[in-house]
Structures are given as C-alpha cells and as structure tokens.
Design an enzyme around this catalytic site. Structure first.
Site, PDB file in Angstrom:
ATOM      1  N   GLU A   1       4.584 -10.848  -6.174  1.00 28.96           N
ATOM      2  CA  GLU A   1       3.541 -11.050  -7.179  1.00 28.96           C
ATOM      3  C   GLU A   1       3.900 -10.494  -8.554  1.00 28.96           C
ATOM      4  OE1 GLU A   1       2.397  -7.396  -4.701  1.00 28.96           O
ATOM      5  OE2 GLU A   1       3.298  -9.372  -4.406  1.00 28.96           O
TER       6      GLU A   1
ATOM      7  N   GLY B   1       0.822  -1.204   0.000  1.00 31.41           N
ATOM      8  CA  GLY B   1       0.000   0.000   0.000  1.00 31.41           C
ATOM      9  C   GLY B   1       0.852   1.247   0.000  1.00 31.41           C
TER      10      GLY B   1
ATOM     11  N   CYS C   1       5.359  -5.993   1.790  1.00 26.38           N
ATOM     12  CA  CYS C   1       5.714  -4.571   1.738  1.00 26.38           C
ATOM     13  C   CYS C   1       5.012  -3.812   2.869  1.00 26.38           C
ATOM     14  CB  CYS C   1       5.384  -3.995   0.360  1.00 26.38           C
ATOM     15  SG  CYS C   1       6.214  -2.412   0.032  1.00 26.38           S
ATOM     16  N   TYR C   2       4.004  -2.979   2.571  1.00 23.49           N
ATOM     17  CA  TYR C   2       3.261  -2.324   3.640  1.00 23.49           C
ATOM     18  C   TYR C   2       2.678  -3.373   4.586  1.00 23.49           C
ATOM     19  CZ  TYR C   2      -0.133   0.691   6.013  1.00 23.49           C
ATOM     20  OH  TYR C   2      -0.845   1.384   6.973  1.00 23.49           O
TER      21      TYR C   2
ATOM     22  N   ASP D   1     -16.487 -13.012 -22.631  1.00 21.02           N
ATOM     23  CA  ASP D   1     -17.241 -12.979 -21.379  1.00 21.02           C
ATOM     24  C   ASP D   1     -18.717 -13.299 -21.591  1.00 21.02           C
ATOM     25  OD1 ASP D   1     -14.806 -12.149 -20.410  1.00 21.02           O
ATOM     26  OD2 ASP D   1     -15.352 -10.030 -20.376  1.00 21.02           O
TER      27      ASP D   1
ATOM     28  N   LYS E   1     -10.159 -12.961 -16.148  1.00 15.54           N
ATOM     29  CA  LYS E   1     -10.323 -13.232 -17.583  1.00 15.54           C
ATOM     30  C   LYS E   1      -9.764 -14.599 -17.981  1.00 15.54           C
ATOM     31  CE  LYS E   1     -11.426 -11.324 -21.644  1.00 15.54           C
ATOM     32  NZ  LYS E   1     -12.661 -10.587 -21.936  1.00 15.54           N
TER      33      LYS E   1
ATOM     34  N   HIS F   1       7.856  -7.341  -3.427  1.00  9.31           N
ATOM     35  CA  HIS F   1       6.598  -7.765  -4.039  1.00  9.31           C
ATOM     36  C   HIS F   1       6.817  -9.049  -4.832  1.00  9.31           C
ATOM     37  CE1 HIS F   1       4.015  -4.242  -3.210  1.00  9.31           C
ATOM     38  NE2 HIS F   1       5.164  -3.572  -3.205  1.00  9.31           N
TER      39      HIS F   1
END
Length: 520
Positions: A179, A57, A84-85, A234, A376, A177
C-alpha cells in the site's frame, strides 16, 4: 451500511492501514476498516464481505495474547490477503510457524525475486530488467514454516517467504507493504487481488450521490436541517448534497470570525446564495472574535477562545431556525476510523471550523453525516458530481482558527490585513506558475518580528513574512514543496512591492515531522 460489494480490512494496528483502503477505493471497490476486536462471527455475518485483507501491525504473533482474527474468517470461503503481520497471523493460525530474530528482520527498501511458478496475484510484476520487484519491508518476525497448502512465490534476502499463497483457496500473504508508495507496483497487486475476488468496481461517486440523497430524504423526512458552513471542501459538499436532497429544509450558518482570507466571506456567501439558492445566515461576528483575542498571544488560548465563541455564535443563530431537528456535519471516514481505532483510543478532535463539537447534545439535535464513508479525495469527486466549481473543490485545507494561527503572537487588525494581502499574492503566484494542484497546502504567515530594510532611499522597519507549502496525502505527514529559487525570488519581490508592511520574506523548508504544517 452500503449495499455495494464490500471488502473488509481487519486492522491490527498498522500506521498505514488507511492507505490500504485508499488504494482499494481508487479501484472503485468499497471497503471498510474495522479493528480486530470488533470483528466476530455476528459482525462477519452482517457485513458479508466478498474478500478480506488482514493489515500489518506492531505486535508479534509469537507473544501470548497477541491480536488474532476469529477462526471463522478462514472458513468463509472468500479470498484473503495477509500483509506483514497479517501474513504472519495467517500462517500461525493455519498451521505454519513464525519466529523472531535470526537475522531476518528487514526495515526499508528490499527487492523480491519471483519463483518459477506463476501466480495471478502477481500479474504485471517482475517485468524489470533484473526480474526483481522493489517493495517496502518493516518486520522483525518472519515466517519460518508455511501453513499446509501454501507455496512460496517470491523471496527476499530477509524474507524467504516474502510472497506465499494457497491458490486453491484464494489465500494470499505477503511480508511487505504493497500500500505504500515505496512499493511502486503495489497498486497492481491490489488490482489483481480484487479481480481474483470478483469485484466489479461498483463503488462510484455517481451511484453514491444517488444513494446518499435517498438516505438523507429517508432520515430527515419533512424536518429542518442546519449546517455549519465554513466554505471549505467538506462542509460545502455536505451542504450542496443535502440541499439537493431536501431543498429549503436546509439552512446554512456561516460564521465569519474575521480570520478568513482575502474576500473569502464574500465568495462563500455569493456561491451559496446565488449559485445554489441555499438559505444562508451570514453571521458576521468579526468584532466579537477579534475583541476577545485582543492581547492574546498563546496559541492554545487562541484556539480555545475561537472554539468557544464559534459554538456560542452558531448556537445563537441556529436557535433562530424554527423546527430544526438535525445538524449536518462534514465528518469524513478518517475521523470515523480514529473514533474506533485499533487501540480503542478516543475520537480525534475534529476541527471546530466544520464540526460544532458538543452542539448535537446541547441542542438536542440528531446528526446528518453523509460524508462519513468518504476519504478527502472522494469528497472532491462527489463535489464534481454535484457540480461545485473547481475553485472550491480543489481548495487547499484551511484551519478552523483561520489566520489566527498564521499570525504568531498577538493578533491585530493591521497584521491580519497585511497577511491577507500577502497570502493572496503568494497563492496568485502559485496559480500563475501552474503549481496549485501539486501542493497539498500553501499559505503565508506573518512572523512576530520586525526587520530593518531599505526601500528607495528610506529605512523601513516592517514585518517579516514566512511562506509555507507542503505535499502530502492526508496531512498526517508532509514534505515541503521544492520551489525553484527563481520562483521564490519572484514571489518575494512581488510581495514586498505589492504589500505595504512587509520588507523580508522567508521560505519554510521543514517537513512534518518534526514540524507541523501550521505554525501554531
């Protein structure tokens, strides 16, 4: 709420929180993102997470009033990973200390060195030649004192506590991070974390399909459902899923606004009528749309006209379906996340191409949104489970306003026809070279300019064409696709030779940002 094993991601406003969820879903772990303001004791009791991740964040835990999780999070007895945060708030809440400055800020690529002690969270890490691991840092504050029970398991030049843990409680915290793709081995760290937490990987599209069908039947009963069908991934997956659940209680309305790609209307109608025998209304309203767009060049005005007409046309045809009580939409999980965002901001505007905004209230309809838990790539996986043709599952995204925003300036039938044929040649070239699945989105745009050319012995004064192709994960950011000069030369030659009305071809090598993917 799904009955799968659940992991809770508490969001503190990171720009990349969605990437955490995508990493976990790839590991067949069901997770949900919820902003910290929404997470209280009652929520935790109902959600019953098997593990928790605290996201990054932009705030500082040193600031009074900065975002915090409820204290009860740390008393649940479940594994927790702070990022992180999330690491900093974990330390601050559990008795450590976080400080600002002192030359320990890190932004960008960094390298973490392990300590001597082994940590199961890091299995598969630090196997390189120099024993370090590349990570992506983005922090100004830093942990200066560990909370009781924690030890350090990895350090970097700007983060002496880059990896910390209290293994006895399965509490883990990292300053970087994992990710993002700039942490190449980040997926392995998440894999280790969910393994430590006891997840069995029970989140599969096969099981989701069966559960979704059961939920649709329970929700709808014997009532009628209408679905706005665009032919995109979709809405196509939503339509086939619902049809498998309730059969002829579903009617699809396909609004043909005259701004589709070459043969697109015929392909969509054929697939749904012939392959799936789904009741389908083909609303051919090209004359209406193109008539109102005549002489309009402002892109926002084009969008508003198309959006207004789409709703009017959909309502006209949908009102002909007796007993319709539900409206099916292809709303995806990123739309849901945005609607309850960390900042509390309003929902993003979902494309009118497959979300007929305002109609549920206007027509007194209830919503069926069985894709709202999916990203997706998961929708594509569900489509495969449902047996949709790969040609439809793997289609590049197509904007709601269609070719209108790939035709800057005034729209004419002549320009649309030239654009359709040129775009078809371009996509055919991409497929012939085996590049289609490497590209997030590719299209041609007819530019608002004519240029002088020479063809044979004659002078031409024809349109210029722009080609666009980008790579992306979710469309939020994108980079242009690095075609070879040979490919571009061959493609340009084919377009000019095969499409009358084009005598010059450009390739757009702008990334997003600063550009957007579409031209308008």
């Amino acid at each position: 709420m799904t009955q799968h094993q659940r992991l809770l991601i508490i969001d503190f406003g990171s720009q990349v929180t969605q990437l955490i969820a995508r990493r976990l879903r790839e590991l067949s772990v069901y997770c949900e993102i919820h902003p910290y303001q929404k997470v209280d004791d009652a929520f935790l009791a109902e959600f019953a997470p098997k593990a928790i991740i605290l996201s990054g964040g932009p705030d500082s835990v040193t600031r009074d009033g900065s975002p915090r999780p409820p204290e009860s999070v740390f008393a649940l007895g479940v594994p927790i990973l702070g990022i992180c945060y999330g690491q900093q708030v974990m330390m601050q809440e559990l008795g450590g200390l976080v400080e600002t400055g002192h030359g320990t800020a890190e932004f960008g690529r960094a390298y973490v060195t392990p300590t001597a002690e082994r940590l199961p969270l890091l299995d598969g890490w630090f196997g390189g030649v120099d024993g370090r691991e590349q990570v992506w840092m983005s922090h100004g504050d830093h942990v200066s004192r560990l909370a009781p029970g924690f030890a350090v398991f990895g350090t970097s030049p700007g983060a002496p506590f880059a990896i910390t843990a209290d293994p006895s409680r399965n509490f883990f915290a990292v300053q970087f991070h994992p990710e993002v793709h700039h942490t190449p081995n980040g997926a392995k760290l998440y894999e280790n974390f969910v393994k430590l937490a006891g997840f069995t990987g029970d989140w599969t599209m096969a099981s989701y399909k069966d559960e979704a069908i059961a939920r649709i039947r329970e929700q709808v009963g014997d009532k009628q459902v209408i679905c706005g069908l665009s032919g995109g991934v979709d809405s196509s997956v939503a339509a086939v899923l619902i049809h498998e659940a309730i059969g002829d209680q579903l009617t699809c309305v396909f609004v043909d606004h005259g701004l589709l790609r070459l043969n697109e209307a015929e392909e969509v109608v054929t697939m749904f009528r012939d392959n799936y025998n789904i009741p389908l209304i083909h609303a051919d309203e090209a004359d209406l749309f193109l008539g109102e767009l005549d002489g309009v060049s402002d892109p926002e005005t084009k969008r508003k006209i198309i959006g207004r007409l789409f709703i009017d046309v959909f309502q006209k045809y949908a009102s002909q379906i007796d007993g319709a009580e539900f409206l099916a939409q292809g709303t995806l999980y990123p739309d849901v996340i945005e609607s309850v965002s960390f900042s509390g901001g309003p929902s993003v505007t979902i494309k009118s191409h497959h979300n007929v905004g305002g109609l549920p209230e206007k027509m007194g309809l209830k919503l069926v949104e069985q894709l709202r838990e999916l990203f997706k790539d998961e929708v594509r996986a569900l489509g495969r489970e449902l047996g949709l043709p790969d040609k439809f599952i793997g289609r590049h995204p197509f904007p709601g306003p269609g070719l209108a925003i790939r035709c800057p300036g005034e729209i004419t039938r002549e320009k649309l026809e030239i654009l359709r044929r040129a775009d078809a040649v371009y996509i055919d070239q991409i497929r012939r070279h085996g590049l289609y699945d490497e590209i997030w989105q590719a299209f041609a745009a007819i530019l608002p300019m004519r240029t002088v050319g020479v063809m044979g012995d004659g002078r031409t004064y024809d349109f210029a064409l722009g080609l666009r192709a980008v790579t992306s994960v979710d469309g939020m950011t994108a980079d242009y696709y690095p075609f070879t000069h040979e490919f571009l030369g061959e493609t340009s030659t084919r377009i000019i030779n095969e499409v009358r009305g084009i005598n010059r071809v450009f390739y757009d090598c702008t990334s997003k940002p600063p550009g957007t993917i579409e031209l308008e």
